[in-house]
Write an enzyme that holds these catalytic residues in place. Structure first.
Site, PDB file in Angstrom:
ATOM      1  N   LYS B  78      77.947  39.665  46.861  1.00  6.67           N
ATOM      2  CA  LYS B  78      76.437  39.648  47.359  1.00  6.67           C
ATOM      3  C   LYS B  78      75.679  40.970  46.178  1.00  6.67           C
ATOM      4  CE  LYS B  78      73.486  42.031  50.487  1.00  6.67           C
ATOM      5  NZ  LYS B  78      73.283  42.532  52.370  1.00  6.67           N
ATOM      6  N   SER B 153      69.582  40.322  55.028  1.00  9.22           N
ATOM      7  CA  SER B 153      69.717  40.469  53.120  1.00  9.22           C
ATOM      8  C   SER B 153      70.526  39.686  53.037  1.00  9.22           C
ATOM      9  CB  SER B 153      69.746  42.138  53.017  1.00  9.22           C
ATOM     10  OG  SER B 153      70.674  42.283  53.183  1.00  9.22           O
ATOM     11  N   SER B 177      72.574  42.354  58.723  1.00 12.51           N
ATOM     12  CA  SER B 177      72.453  41.929  57.194  1.00 12.51           C
ATOM     13  C   SER B 177      73.246  40.765  57.051  1.00 12.51           C
ATOM     14  CB  SER B 177      72.569  42.920  56.226  1.00 12.51           C
ATOM     15  OG  SER B 177      71.013  42.850  56.235  1.00 12.51           O
TER      16      SER B 177
END
Lengths: 499, 497
Positions: B78, B153, B177
């Site tokens: 990420k 996210s 997330s």
């Protein structure tokens, strides 16, 4: 009391002192804290606030802070936490400062201020709180439009010590700071160098004025930019006069005007308005989520308490009680710094001539150290040697004058001289045989018939005449005569002569 | 079987046994990624950097060295985990030029385990969002239906695995997330206990809630990655020093006397009937496997969203304050005064204002403002301090529940993946997609989402398991029980490459 008492007002002062802790690394990261390195060389990802980095508490810094609080008799919080103080400023890389808000590690406490010999001090200043935080960086305002930021200082452990408004004169404010510095140096908490910024002080000051309508208080002013002990004293004196003049002019009291921040300008000798605080700034404090709260148990406090050596005020008391020194002498030996008092302790551990040791250290030793620009810890004459010399003087092997000369030679030899050899070579031996002294007195009387005449006619005071004759005798014996014996024999011989 | 279809464990074993090389594996994923560019999974991917790492692994294997437990395994990252010298932008214009001078602890751990750091995966800006639409690089598409969002996210990390452009990935979970996109992309996602994985090098959104975790195809792969990234860290004070269990061994054990709690509040209004049915089927299966099923209540969970949207923005308003264009972050090129009021401001203040106005997207600004307000003098008691009290109550709810049961079970999300743009105009509707995951973060507990069905439209449905602190081994065990009996973790989206 100090001169302020004669003024038509009372000065009311509280101090806010910031002290950088003497640690190897920063409050929450690993780079060092040295002063005076090229800008931005003491930086690591954490103290730069780089995205993703996290603070980790420096346990050493926390212990130094605890020691300070213990030494000042503060109440140590069993549970303390970190908070973020949020504000935007370029010297604050994260735009928040890790500090302590509602649960500081220490509350209350006090600092007793020793008396000087002019009637100042001699009282106790209460502390409000002490908390620990990280220092900010430094803005360097260069000429022109640009400002530069040096982040070497950012993240240095910083103790904030806030006093109650218990101080009533500028001299007391200085004495309070001096005692605080001495205590912190004794604790090894900070080097407290104001010029280097490791001790910084802001002062809150206003006046209490007696008026026919009752006592009024002038608006509180916070003075910043105080960069020496002298400037603290000067700024407070200036500010008191300014506030009094202003009050006479506009009559505004604490109820009518907001708190003001003024900066001290040392070259101009005045305070200048920096900002008026309409309302307290909103720092949006909240608990620092990246750090754990600290739980301080009794065992921890006890261990640190045991590590704290004698404090300056305890040492003064001991010097008075154990060695019979006056309050003034004890204070001089202590306030000159730990190494001076340590030196004294090392000397009196080996001689019972306490008063002589105190005098010689206050005079010969300190004067020489100052002249050479060295610390007493590095003084060329070892305390053992000085104790030996003082003991010899005490036993009457040398007179005081000879002793001081020998000390001078020892200093000259810069630590390499042997006491016995110097005494031997210089013939420093006090003459206590009556014969040669009588001869010298007779010779002096014969050479100075006018003295005898003056004594008889009472033209001059007997003490002055005796002093003169004693000097002549000492001179004639090469300074070696036992001064007490000279005095005794001189008295006896003069009274025989009907003087 | 193609290399890109293999699970992490198979790839690591094959590379170690020299059935295929790390370079072949990396190349296979690079080829597939290239063909699936339209999904917008990666925001930075440099094939040369990936291949260089793979070559180094092959060299070590050829030299007979121990290459580490993850040798040659590509791991997508990420875009908020700091990788030394590589762009780490948090999906934000603000950090477009940021290349950290240091590695996050998890990155160090992956490197020393021999993993190959694959591309940086897309995300909602600064991890704020539930759809990966709030990225300055544009949205990532759901591999199961490219008209839908992948969740957020960590949408890029979830989609990376679902689209088989990487065998595993790392994400972060602040309010759901990891679990929410794992559910919407049909993969396994684990948010570990707060403190189980070091946060050092994770660019913070909300420090007291953020936690790093992996995405994998199944539970054994999850155990493999968790073992590599967990553990104490002297650089993160909130990281717990407890020893890391041997998760791979643990998952093969069968839990004795398993008590599973159905959270009453997670089956209320707003739950899609198809999602509910899949979850109920899963519960029935557990019962059949011998688990004792009990209904439990988390009475304060209804305040979860409200408390979260005060605590998280409050922390974010402070965490993101450093991005002002002074030391780092986007600096506005033109900050001349826009009006008479601005003329009164110092140039420095105007520069900070303009830089932040240009650098941050709308959702980030919204949360900074929410948080600043919640912490302001006069409001802090009413909002921030109240939210902390609610957080304590939510934590107590869980503690009470875990006296009766070992794990909690329920849906991960109320609905399967929604359409792109569907909730963009309605922040509150978007926030509600985390309604079942958010309380876990507030309580600091581990939560796992695993596929448990497909909707009539062919979209994945996620099952959430939540356990007490540091119960990851138990969660994985329970998840593995289900996996052994069901086909859902073997389902793959139909992507033409």
């Amino acid at each position: 009391m100090s001169s302020e008492t004669a003024k038509p007002y009372t000065m009311v002062v509280g101090l806010e002192v910031h002290v950088q802790l003497q640690t190897e690394s920063k409050m929450f990261s690993w780079t060092g804290t040295e002063f005076g390195l090229p800008p931005n060389t003491l930086c690591d990802p954490v103290n730069l606030g780089l995205p993703g980095t996290l603070p980790v508490m420096n346990g050493k810094a926390f212990e130094l802070a605890l020691k300070t609080a213990i030494a000042c008799g503060c109440t140590i919080s069993k549970y303390t936490k970190w908070d973020r103080k949020n504000y935007f400023y370029p010297d604050l890389p994260k735009n928040y400062q890790i500090s302590q808000y509602d649960l500081p590690f220490s509350l209350g406490g006090s600092l007793p201020i020793p008396a000087d010999n002019e009637g100042n001090g001699g009282k106790t200043v209460r502390l409000t709180r002490i908390h620990l935080e990280e220092d900010t960086g430094k803005m360097v305002h260069t000429s022109g439009q640009e400002s530069e930021v040096d982040l070497n200082r950012a993240g240095t452990p910083l103790l904030e010590i806030v006093s109650e408004p218990d101080i009533r004169s500028s001299v007391d404010a200085r004495l309070c700071l001096e005692e605080l510095r001495l205590t912190l140096r004794y604790l090894g908490v900070s080097d407290c160098e104001m010029q280097e910024g490791s001790l910084r002080c802001d002062a809150n000051v206003n006046l209490h004025i007696d008026t026919p309508a009752g006592k009024i208080a002038t608006p509180i002013v916070e003075i910043k930019n105080l960069n020496s002990f002298r400037s603290v004293e000067r700024a407070l004196n200036y500010e008191a006069e300014r506030q009094y003049a202003k009050w006479k002019e506009d009559g505004l009291t604490i109820k009518d005007a907001p708190k003001e921040t003024r900066g001290w300008s040392d070259p101009d000798g005045v305070t200048k308005l920096q900002r008026e605080k309409e309302t307290a700034a909103d720092y949006r404090y909240f608990p620092e989520p990246d750090l754990l709260p600290v739980v301080v148990d009794d065992a921890w406090v006890a261990r640190l308490k045991a590590e704290i050596g004698e404090l300056p005020r305890e040492r003064r008391e001991r010097f008075e009680k154990a060695f019979g020194l006056s309050e003034y002498d004890a204070n001089v030996l202590v306030e000159q710094g730990k190494d001076v008092a340590d030196y004294f302790d090392a000397v009196v551990a080996r001689t019972d001539q306490y008063k002589t040791a105190s005098n010689w250290i206050q005079q010969d030793v300190l004067r020489t150290a100052n002249a050479k620009g060295i610390r007493v810890a590095d003084f060329p004459v070892a305390p053992e040697t000085l104790a030996d010399l003082i003991s010899r003087v005490g036993r009457g092997e040398l007179n005081t004058q000879q002793g001081r000369e020998v000390l001078g030679k020892l200093i000259e030899a810069d630590g390499t001289g042997d006491l016995e050899a110097i005494i031997e070579a210089g013939g420093y031996k006090m003459v206590s045989d009556e014969g040669p002294i009588r001869e010298a007195i007779e010779a002096a009387l014969a050479a100075n018939p006018k003295a005898m005449e003056d004594l008889k006619t009472g033209k001059k005071k007997p003490d002055a005449i005796k002093g003169f004759l004693r000097g002549q005798v000492m001179k004639a014996t090469g300074g070696k005569a036992n001064p007490n014996l000279v005095g005794q024999l001189l008295d006896a011989m003069l009274s025989e002569l009907g003087g | 079987m193609q290399l890109t279809e293999m699970k992490a464990a198979e790839l690591v074993a094959g590379i170690a046994a020299r059935k295929f090389s790390a370079v072949e594996v990396a190349q296979a994923f690079l080829n597939r990624t290239e063909k699936l560019k339209h999904l917008n999974v990666y925001v930075h991917l440099e094939p040369e950097v990936v291949l260089d790492q793979a070559k180094a692994v092959d060299k070590r294997i050829a030299a007979g060295e121990n290459p580490g437990p993850l040798a040659g395994l590509p791991v997508a990252i990420k875009d908020l985990l700091c990788v030394k010298g590589e762009p780490t932008t948090c999906g934000s214009r603000m950090l477009k030029n940021f290349r950290p001078p240091y590695d996050a602890t998890v990155i160090e751990k992956l490197k020393s385990a021999g993993a190959v750091l694959y591309g940086k995966a897309n995300m909602d800006e600064f991890a704020m969002g539930s759809s990966t639409e709030n990225s300055c690089y544009g949205p990532t598409l759901n591999p199961w239906d490219t008209k839908r969002i992948p969740g957020g996210s960590s949408g890029g990390s979830a989609a990376a695995v679902a689209a088989m452009t990487a065998p595993v990935s790392l994400g972060s979970d602040t309010g759901g997330s990891i679990r929410q996109p794992a559910a919407l992309c049909g993969v396994v996602g684990l948010k570990p206990t707060y403190g189980r994985v070091s946060r050092y090098g994770l660019i913070a959104f909300a420090s007291s809630l953020d936690q790093i975790g992996p995405f994998t195809w199944d539970v054994p792969d999850m155990a493999l990655i968790m073992e590599a990234i967990s553990g104490g860290d002297s650089r993160d004070a909130t990281c717990v020093p407890d020893p890391v269990p041997n998760y791979l061994a643990e998952i093969e054990k069968k839990p004795e006397k398993l008590r599973i709690g159905i959270v009453r509040e997670f089956f209320g209004e707003g739950l899609d009937p198809e999602v509910e049915k899949s979850v109920r089927d899963a519960i029935a299966l557990y019962e059949k496997l011998g688990a004792e099923i009990k209904e439990v209540s988390l009475p304060h969970s209804k305040y979860g969203i409200a408390a979260y949207y005060i605590v998280a923005p409050a922390e974010c308003s402070s965490n993101l304050a450093r991005y002002d264009g002074t030391l780092f972050g986007h600096r506005s090129a033109d900050y001349s005064p826009a009006n008479d009021d601005e003329k009164k401001l110092p140039a420095l203040v105007r520069m900070m204002m303009a830089s932040r106005a240009e650098g941050f997207g709308a959702e980030v600004k919204r949360r900074i403002m929410l948080g600043t307000y919640a912490l302001s003098a006069g409001y802090a008691d009413q909002y921030y301090n109240k939210a902390l009290k609610v957080r304590r109550l939510i934590r107590n709810d869980f503690e009470t529940a875990f006296k009766e049961v070992d794990v909690l079970i329920g849906p991960t999300t109320p609905t399967p993946a929604f359409a792109l743009g569907e909730k963009s105009a309605d922040p509150l509707a978007m926030y509600l997609s985390d309604i079942y995951t958010i309380t876990t973060n507030l309580a600091g507990l581990p939560g796992l989402s695993m596929p448990c069905g497909l909707s009539s439209g062919g979209l994945p449905i996620g099952l959430q398991l939540v356990g007490p602190a540091l119960s990851e081994a138990k969660l994985l065990q329970v998840a593995r029980m289900f996996e052994r009996e069901t086909p859902w973790h073997t389902k793959r989206p139909n992507l033409t490459v």
